[in-house]
Design an enzyme around this catalytic site. Structure first.
Site, PDB file in Angstrom:
ATOM      1  CG  PHE A   1      30.532  44.077  43.936  1.00  0.00           C
ATOM      2  CD1 PHE A   1      30.872  43.023  44.745  1.00  0.00           C
ATOM      3  CD2 PHE A   1      30.453  45.347  44.491  1.00  0.00           C
ATOM      4  CE1 PHE A   1      31.119  43.208  46.086  1.00  0.00           C
ATOM      5  CE2 PHE A   1      30.695  45.544  45.842  1.00  0.00           C
ATOM      6  CZ  PHE A   1      31.027  44.471  46.650  1.00  0.00           C
TER       7      PHE A   1
ATOM      8  CB  ILE B   1      38.218  45.764  43.719  1.00  0.00           C
ATOM      9  CG1 ILE B   1      37.950  44.254  43.623  1.00  0.00           C
ATOM     10  CG2 ILE B   1      38.790  46.260  42.402  1.00  0.00           C
ATOM     11  CD1 ILE B   1      36.882  43.892  42.580  1.00  0.00           C
ATOM     12  N   GLY B   2      39.388  45.385  47.168  1.00  0.00           N
ATOM     13  CA  GLY B   2      38.887  45.095  48.503  1.00  0.00           C
ATOM     14  C   GLY B   2      38.910  43.607  48.816  1.00  0.00           C
TER      15      GLY B   2
ATOM     16  CE  LYS C   1      39.635  23.670  40.129  1.00  0.00           C
ATOM     17  NZ  LYS C   1      38.680  22.568  40.408  1.00  0.00           N
ATOM     18  N   GLY C   2      40.139  30.721  41.778  1.00  0.00           N
ATOM     19  CA  GLY C   2      39.378  31.971  41.813  1.00  0.00           C
ATOM     20  C   GLY C   2      38.190  31.845  42.737  1.00  0.00           C
TER      21      GLY C   2
ATOM     22  N   GLY D   1      36.220  34.927  43.728  1.00  0.00           N
ATOM     23  CA  GLY D   1      35.438  36.156  43.824  1.00  0.00           C
ATOM     24  C   GLY D   1      33.969  35.970  43.505  1.00  0.00           C
ATOM     25  CD  GLU D   2      33.084  36.785  38.941  1.00  0.00           C
ATOM     26  OE1 GLU D   2      32.326  37.316  38.132  1.00  0.00           O
ATOM     27  OE2 GLU D   2      34.255  36.473  38.659  1.00  0.00           O
TER      28      GLU D   2
ATOM     29  CG  ASN E   1      45.032  35.679  53.443  1.00  0.00           C
ATOM     30  OD1 ASN E   1      44.670  35.117  54.482  1.00  0.00           O
ATOM     31  ND2 ASN E   1      45.360  36.955  53.400  1.00  0.00           N
TER      32      ASN E   1
HETATM   33 MO1  MOS Z   1      33.406  40.276  37.973  1.00  0.00          MO
HETATM   34  S1  MOS Z   1      31.407  40.576  37.585  1.00  0.00           S
HETATM   35  O1  MOS Z   1      33.881  39.291  36.669  1.00  0.00           O
HETATM   36  O2  MOS Z   1      34.177  41.786  37.834  1.00  0.00           O
END
Ligand code: MOS
Length: 699
Positions: free
Chosen positions: A235, A461-462, A656-657, A659-660, A586
């Site tokens: 994270f 990282i999962g 575009k990503g 994760g956040e 995915n």
């Molecule tokens: Mo994320 S907070 O950019 O690893």
């Protein structure tokens, strides 16, 4: 020989390593079998500011199995100036409570822990300052904010435009410290062999760990190898090397044996960094229809005295909505605290909480629907840079999300819908996150039997990164995916950036695709030799030559809450996120990323709060019993959807990503729904029941 593309990209696929993880075959940092291994236990400082005046290791050394106690008086020397947060066990200075000042090494974990309890340390202490306030005398303007933005920006004349506006909103929002709690704590196994250092580290990037450890220990980069095959979450908190890897490497060198060192859950609360608390004043000046003419976002956050960490809290406001007259500022205070660090969408996440709450307040003030208000303030070019957007589908997300959520039937009046003892409300918020790419390298080998191996120092990282890269590789090679093997998580592989900034798949995927394309090209006119055919490609030149465009992912959050009219208890009935994130490689793991982010935003809105005791300068709630993190059961129904979005100006993977962006705006949508349910506007997170209790509408 060219086969038609088989189309792995865009298909649901479980994680390649899923079976290994659920059967326990997957190895995490301190799980590798290592001969002659020893155990390290970190000892935190029990002073907030000052110096270690005396350290008595005798009682610890008397514990059977304890081999050594490292501290500033006897630890191997590190090179200064590499990273001040990692210059550990070198000086008697204590910069914050909980800073690691010793490490006990023992034959067993139990002996190391017992030894750590018995190390006696005396301190000379000095007065400390550990609480952020808007009137702190130490407030200053940093030169830059992360990751290199100017601290302040101004266009037009905010003050005049705000003063002249028909509708003025001036509100201050506060967020507390938040603590990253990956399932796997920060942990390392370190071995020295023939002057080379091998670490199995729980990190978001083996390449940066190698790049930091080498100069810190006075080694050439090739003398350090970092393996991070499986990582149990990060994270952001594992986005740069942290204390355990340095302590384990120091200890292993000192005792001449491999050392395993994992932080305890309590030790994650501080030394690994945390999301800085913020104080954010937002001012909006608009016409009666809610069209914003003037916007100002003034953000205050904290850093430590060890290292300047300047979070980009107000940067979200620079590019999100239109408005000709705009100003953003960042101010910092250096406190006697651990250095804040990245936590999922650092800057954008707390910044969006403030701005998207303020937009909701403006919508109420103007009597305009909050979806419509955002549509009216959509930007056609990036208001900050003046650049065109590579693609911008915020309005489409708002419209399609509203349709799926049945927003159209919403009664805007706050505090009037009841279901038994529950007050019901719905809220919306916009969302965006930069879509960046960084240079990476990858290698691919064709074997004579028609199989392929692709290697890139990505970190999973999962998130499912390994699987996504495998899908991208198969399509770029135009072969069935079962003929492709993918290797990640090792600094011996071609170098690549961290899993961070939502740019992992974009950056690594770019290198993987170019490498596979080149290998496929070579195979058109070359037979595969017995030893295989390998190509390696770096994207450095191509990434550097990207067109100057504003590239962002967008989203819209819709939330329904119910609030107990007597107790103020808040329950989240439904969260719906609608996103525009380029191509989705995915859907299985993408959905998990998005709903994970949304749930983490719920957690921020209602539950998480680092409570600091000023007398000790430390967080009081430093475990999972007292620091509350939302789980799946905290939201009854959660949905994430995405629009089909083809953006040719991103990267070869077209992503575009993801994760956040799921957390950006999520907390605001929850707080806005609470306001709609109750009529109570809570401007300091979390929305606790004690902040609602006396203010709830009567029957
Ligand atoms: Mo994320 S907070 O950019 O690893």
């Amino acid at each position: 020989m060219s086969a038609p593309p088989v189309g792995a990209v865009g298909r649901e696929h479980p994680r390649l390593e899923g079976r290994d993880k659920v059967t326990g075959a997957a190895r995490y940092a301190v799980e590798y079998p290592v001969d002659d291994v020893t155990y390290g236990w970190a000892v935190p400082a029990a002073a907030t500011r000052g110096r270690v005046s005396r350290i008595d290791t005798a009682p610890a050394l008397a514990v059977p199995g304890v081999l050594d106690v490292l501290h500033h008086g006897n630890a191997p020397r590190l090179a200064p100036g590499v990273d001040d947060t990692l210059f550990l066990l070198q000086e008697p200075t204590v910069h914050y409570r909980g800073e690691f000042v010793a490490v006990v090494v023992a034959e067993t974990l139990e002996a190391a822990r017992e030894g750590a309890r018995l190390v006696r340390i005396d301190y000379d202490t000095e007065a400390h300052s550990t609480v952020l306030s808007a009137h702190h005398p130490g407030l200053y303007r940093p030169d830059k904010v992360n990751p290199g933005y100017p601290a302040d920006t101004a266009e037009g004349d905010f003050d005049a435009a705000f003063a002249a506006a028909e509708v003025q909103l001036d509100a201050t929002y506060r967020t507390p410290a938040y603590h990253n709690n990956p399932m796997e704590p920060h942990a390392t196994t370190a071995h020295w062999r023939d002057g080379r250092l091998l670490v199995h580290d729980s990190t978001q990037g083996a390449t940066p760990v190698q790049a930091t450890l080498a100069p810190l220990f006075g080694l050439p980069p090739e003398a350090v190898r970092v393996i991070a095959e499986h990582v149990g979450g990060g994270f952001g908190s594992k986005g740069a090397p942290k204390a355990p890897v340095v302590l384990a490497a120091l200890a292993a060198r000192q005792v001449g044996r491999p050392v395993r060192l994992a932080l305890t859950r309590q030790q994650l609360f501080g030394p690994i960094g945390y999301r800085t608390p913020t104080i954010q004043r937002v001012r909006l000046g608009a016409d009666a229809d809610g069209r914003i003419a003037a916007v100002c976002h003034d953000a205050i956050s904290q850093t430590s005295k060890v290292h300047e960490f300047a979070e980009q809290t107000a940067v979200y406001t620079r590019s999100m909505y239109a408005g000709r007259h705009r100003r953003t500022t960042h101010r910092l205070v250096r406190l006697d605290v651990p250095t804040p660090f990245w936590m999922r969408a650092p800057g954008e996440c707390p910044g969006a909480y403030a701005l998207e709450s303020a937009l909701d307040e403006l919508a109420t003030a103007c009597g305009v629907d909050p979806v419509e208000l955002r549509v009216r303030n959509d930007a056609t070019v990036d208001p900050d840079s003046g650049q065109p957007f590579s693609s911008r589908n915020l309005v489409a997300c708002l419209r399609e999300g509203a349709r799926r959520f049945d927003w159209a039937d919403r009664d805007p009046t706050p505090g009037v819908r009841r279901l038994g003892r529950w007050l019901i409300g719905t809220g919306v918020a916009g969302s965006s996150y930069p879509a960046r790419s960084r240079a990476a390298a990858a290698a691919a080998t064709a074997a004579p039997d028609g199989t392929f191996e692709v290697r890139v120092n990505a970190t999973d990282i999962g998130t499912g990164a390994r699987t996504a890269l495998w899908q991208l590789a198969a399509d770029a090679l135009a072969v069935p995916a079962d003929r492709v093997a993918i290797g990640v998580g090792d600094s011996d592989l071609p170098p690549a950036p961290v899993a961070g900034g939502s740019m992992g798949t974009a950056s690594w995927g770019w290198a993987v695709i170019r490498t596979c394309e080149q290998l496929r090209q070579r195979l058109r006119d070359t037979a595969v030799p017995a030893e295989g055919l390998t190509v390696e490609v770096s994207t450095a030149d191509e990434v550097r030559a990207q067109r100057p465009l504003a590239r962002y992912a967008y989203g819209a959050h819709f939330v329904q809450v119910r609030v107990d009219a007597d107790t103020g208890e808040v329950r989240v009935d439904r969260m719906l996120g609608m996103f525009a994130v380029g191509r989705v490689v995915n859907p299985t793991t993408a959905r998990s990323q998005l709903i994970g982010g949304m749930t983490m935003g719920l957690s921020m809105a209602l539950h998480e709060e680092g409570l600091l005791d000023e007398r000790y300068g430390d967080w009081v709630n430093h475990d999972l019993a007292t620091y509350h993190i939302s789980g799946c059961a905290d939201v009854e129904r959660i949905e994430a959807y995405w629009l089909p979005e083809e953006d040719p100006d991103l990267n070869p993977a077209g992503v575009k990503g993801i994760g956040e962006i799921g957390i950006v705006g999520s907390a605001a949508a929850v707080a806005n729904a609470v306001h709609h349910a109750t009529g109570v506007r809570v401007r300091d997170l979390p929305v606790r029941l004690d902040k609602l209790l006396d203010r709830l509408p009567a029957d």
